[in-house]
Scaffold this motif. Sequence first.
Motif: not given
Length: 267
Positions: A11, A13, A15-16, A61, A63, A93, A122, A124
């Motif tokens: 993780s 950044t 959030t996970t 996630v 791509e 997305r 949020e 990346s």
Amino acid sequence: MLKTVKIAYFSPTKTTMKILESIAEGLEAETVQHIDLTLPEAGTSRPDEMQAELVLLGVPVYEGRVAKAAISRLQQLKGNKTPAVVVVLYGNRDFEDALLELGDLAWELGFFPVAGGAFIGEHSFATETRPMANGRPDMKDITEAKAFGSRIRTKMESLSSIDDATRIALPGNTPYIDRDRSALADKAATTIAETCTLCGTCAPLCPVGAITIEEVVTTDDLACILCNACVKSCPTGARVVDDPMINKIANWVSKNYQARREPETFI
Ligand SMILES: Cc1cc2nc3c(=O)[nH]c(=O)nc-3n(C[C@H](O)[C@H](O)[C@H](O)COP(=O)(O)O)c2cc1C
Ligand code: SF4
Ligand code: SF4
């Protein structure tokens, strides 16, 4: 009551990690142990002990799939038939085949996936002027994650042994959709030398050890996975991902995926 729950995550950044912590809170276990697989050291020194009643596995996630760098980190864990909850975080997305892929990976590693969830964090590549799920997970997401944890607890209490459980069915394509991922392969974060104070914050946060700080900050372009951990932590805004192709994609995502998506859980 669950005694020990382990949360294992990649993780950059965070959030996970936040969502796994909230799910664990809803589980009301006596002890929650973190297995942080994000930094490069985690790639070499990770013991494979999985003694726990339940393990939560979480990845971002990238791509539409499980972030590649997370796969090799997770592959150090041995499931030993431990029940697992698989969780993916995406930037509003879509999570495409990532949750199915993580469930399959958990199974291959010997875990027994009993539940799964796709949550939103949020993006990346989000900025103030290019918003993509900015500030998420927010209070509503956290409440949903805790409620998911509580539902998992009820499910676990209803099982007298893991042999009673059925493997959870997760959404996605079989085979996974194989997209061309070469567009981002040679892109990397860079440093604006004029605003960099050589403070040293960014390098130790890089999950692939791509940043070197000497008289200037340099980046191993081929190693960088564009996770944006350095960008989001730089106190002077000197660290950037500013590439025409990435900006084009990120602007398009920001423009076309503003409608708020909500967490989806499978139990
Ligand atoms: C290279 C890359 C590709 C990404 N691809 C997607 C995607 O396909 N769909 C999406 O919704 N978010 C995508 N994201 C956004 C991340 O999934 C999202 O920011 C996630 O919350 C990051 O998790 P972390 O905070 O645990 O690092 C992508 C991010 C990166 C860096
Ligand atoms: S965090 Fe920013 S200011 Fe500090 S060394 Fe890295 S690029 Fe320079
Ligand atoms: S250099 Fe690349 S991989 Fe390392 S923290 Fe920055 S964006 Fe992530």
